[in-house]
Design an enzyme around this catalytic site. Structure first.
Site, short mmCIF file in Angstrom:
data_model
loop_
_atom_site.label_atom_id
_atom_site.label_comp_id
_atom_site.label_asym_id
_atom_site.label_seq_id
_atom_site.Cartn_x
_atom_site.Cartn_y
_atom_site.Cartn_z
N GLU A 89 47.27 36.15 26.10
CA GLU A 89 47.06 34.75 25.76
C GLU A 89 45.62 34.33 26.01
O GLU A 89 44.88 34.98 26.73
CB GLU A 89 48.02 33.87 26.57
CG GLU A 89 47.88 34.07 28.05
CD GLU A 89 49.11 33.59 28.82
OE1 GLU A 89 50.22 34.09 28.56
OE2 GLU A 89 48.95 32.70 29.66
N CYS A 102 39.27 30.50 27.52
CA CYS A 102 39.58 31.40 28.62
C CYS A 102 40.27 32.62 28.02
O CYS A 102 41.34 32.49 27.44
CB CYS A 102 40.48 30.66 29.59
SG CYS A 102 41.12 31.67 30.92
N CYS A 109 48.22 42.78 35.13
CA CYS A 109 47.15 43.01 36.11
C CYS A 109 47.72 43.76 37.30
O CYS A 109 48.82 43.47 37.74
CB CYS A 109 46.56 41.68 36.57
SG CYS A 109 45.22 41.87 37.77
N CYS A 113 48.09 39.84 43.18
CA CYS A 113 47.98 38.63 44.00
C CYS A 113 49.35 37.94 44.02
O CYS A 113 49.99 37.79 42.98
CB CYS A 113 46.91 37.70 43.44
SG CYS A 113 45.31 38.51 43.32
N CYS A 116 50.29 34.91 41.61
CA CYS A 116 49.84 34.94 40.21
C CYS A 116 50.86 35.59 39.29
O CYS A 116 51.35 36.68 39.55
CB CYS A 116 48.51 35.69 40.13
SG CYS A 116 47.95 35.96 38.45
N GLY A 156 44.47 39.43 33.66
CA GLY A 156 43.77 40.69 33.95
C GLY A 156 42.61 40.55 34.91
O GLY A 156 42.13 39.45 35.18
N SER A 188 35.29 36.06 36.14
CA SER A 188 35.96 35.81 37.42
C SER A 188 36.61 37.09 37.92
O SER A 188 37.31 37.77 37.18
CB SER A 188 37.01 34.72 37.22
OG SER A 188 37.83 34.60 38.37
N SER A 211 37.20 35.00 43.23
CA SER A 211 38.46 34.42 43.71
C SER A 211 38.60 34.73 45.19
O SER A 211 39.07 35.79 45.57
CB SER A 211 39.64 35.03 42.95
OG SER A 211 39.56 34.67 41.59
N LEU A 212 38.17 33.79 46.00
CA LEU A 212 38.21 34.02 47.45
C LEU A 212 39.56 33.57 48.02
O LEU A 212 40.26 34.34 48.66
CB LEU A 212 37.04 33.28 48.13
CG LEU A 212 36.86 33.56 49.62
CD1 LEU A 212 36.51 35.02 49.88
CD2 LEU A 212 35.79 32.65 50.22
N HIS A 213 39.89 32.32 47.80
CA HIS A 213 41.23 31.77 48.09
C HIS A 213 41.66 31.74 49.55
O HIS A 213 42.78 31.32 49.85
CB HIS A 213 42.32 32.49 47.28
CG HIS A 213 42.13 32.49 45.80
ND1 HIS A 213 41.45 31.50 45.12
CD2 HIS A 213 42.53 33.37 44.84
CE1 HIS A 213 41.44 31.77 43.83
NE2 HIS A 213 42.08 32.90 43.64
N ASN A 287 48.90 25.98 39.85
CA ASN A 287 49.83 25.76 38.76
C ASN A 287 51.13 26.47 39.12
O ASN A 287 51.18 27.69 39.11
CB ASN A 287 49.23 26.41 37.51
CG ASN A 287 49.33 25.52 36.31
OD1 ASN A 287 50.39 24.98 36.02
ND2 ASN A 287 48.23 25.38 35.61
N CYS A 330 47.36 31.23 34.17
CA CYS A 330 47.16 32.58 33.67
C CYS A 330 48.45 33.38 33.66
O CYS A 330 49.13 33.52 34.64
CB CYS A 330 46.01 33.16 34.50
SG CYS A 330 46.11 34.61 35.42
#
Ligand code: SAH
Ligand code: SF4
Length: 340
Positions: A89, A102, A109, A113, A116, A156, A188, A211-213, A287, A330
């Site tokens: 997508e 995007c 992937c 994570c 995700c 991904g 990213s 992407s630290l998070h 999200n 995503c």
């Protein structure tokens, strides 16, 4: 057979040289494909018949297909069907400054994570270069407007598909390709250190987002498997070296997960971690997805977190929420389709 939309100008030049032709044929092909948007080789009037025949024999021109669209006011989401029946997508976002897309870089992937949706479905394969280029071409054709910026933040891990993603960047950035300014391209990554170093040495002026998070290994290990291989202090050193080498500000992405990484203590710890670095933090409202137990932080908690970072000298913005109504996070549209 190679797909024509996966060829960088440099690779096409090599191809024409191997045919004993002049390099500038590559430039003419780019003009047909990306400027005149004409892929009917027989009508390429400045390319002689024998070369047209070679091109038709040596390259495939097939594209993925748009099979579903969801939209709300400022967002449109496209589901693509690939040649092997996989789905990916891409999301279009309308900003005051232009239109961004995007794009996805893999089918699924492998980074796993915990929060995700793309990671939940695991990697099936890398996207080929042309499959990334075509996401943009097909969307431009569909919305009949020009895309001004590209973020590689769909399904991904782009640095796990390094060579194809680099070719993709070269094609869309090429002045005779899609001519998207290099500073309008953002990549990213979840933080694959050796690949960030490789990227650094390429001296591309793209925007890098990490992407630290989480502000510490304890939390990051819980939500991002990659941290067990490349931990926070190694990652921070890598980012510092990237900034020193490229002279570019780096974006730190921080997805706000309720009661996981959104406390006041986390904000202070994050501010210490990033102190003095040329970075800016992008707080991402999570999200929520049906399959995963994570919840989004309250709006109040997010603003407070943001304030604390500011008070501690960190540049920070809260990402505008795009398309939460249309499963724009995503991987969500793809996973719906896979279930169907
Ligand atoms: N694999 C790369 C790029 C794709 S993910 C990466 O991880 O950076 C792009 C961004 O979306 C990452 O920061 C990721 O953590 C975030 N993300 C993933 N799922 C999300 C969700 N449900 N809500 C908000 N952000 C999400
Ligand atoms: Fe992969 Fe990025 Fe999702 Fe992590 S957040 S699983 S790296 S797509």
């Amino acid at each position: 057979m190679q797909n024509i939309y996966g060829m960088t100008r440099a690779k096409l030049e090599e191809y024409f040289t191997s045919l004993g032709e002049k390099k500038f044929k590559a430039l003419q092909v780019f003009e047909w494909l990306y400027q005149k948007k004409n892929n009917d080789v027989n009508t390429w009037s400045n390319i002689k018949k024998t070369i047209q025949e070679n091109i038709l024999k040596d390259f495939s021109f097939t594209m993925p297909k748009i099979v579903r669209q969801e939209r709300d006011t400022l967002t449109r989401k496209f589901l693509f069907l690939l040649y092997d029946q996989n789905y990916i997508e891409a999301v279009v976002m309308y900003h005051d400054y232009g239109i961004s897309v995007c794009v996805s870089s893999q089918v699924g992937c492998n980074m796993g994570c915990a929060f995700c949706e793309s990671g939940r479905l695991k990697k099936v394969r890398n996207l080929e270069t042309f499959e990334m280029v075509c996401q943009i071409l097909l969307i431009e054709e569909n919305i009949k407007e020009r895309i001004s910026s590209v973020v590689i933040m769909g399904i991904g891990e782009p640095l796990d598909n390094f060579a194809n993603v680099m070719d993709f960047i070269h094609i869309i950035n090429d002045a005779k390709g899609l001519a998207i300014g290099i500073r309008h391209i953002t990549l990213s990554t979840s933080g694959i250190i050796p690949k960030i170093d490789e990227l650094k040495n390429m001296d591309l002026q793209i925007n890098l987002a990490i992407s630290l998070h989480a502000p510490n290994d304890e939390i990051r290990n819980r939500i991002m498997k990659v941290n067990k291989v490349y931990n926070i202090s190694q990652l921070i050193n890598t980012i510092k070296s990237y900034i020193a080498h490229t002279n570019r500000r780096v974006t730190i992405e921080y997805v706000m997960l309720k009661e996981i990484n959104d406390s006041e203590t986390c904000a202070i710890e994050l501010a210490h971690l990033l102190h003095g670095m040329n970075v800016y933090v992008n707080l991402i409202p999570y999200n929520e997805t049906n399959h995963l137990e994570f919840k989004k932080s309250d709006a109040k908690t997010i603003s407070k977190f943001c304030e604390t970072l500011k008070q501690n000298g960190i540049n920070v913005t809260i990402r505008k929420e795009f398309g939460s109504k249309i499963s724009a996070a995503c991987g969500q549209l793809r996973s719906k389709e896979v279930e169907r």
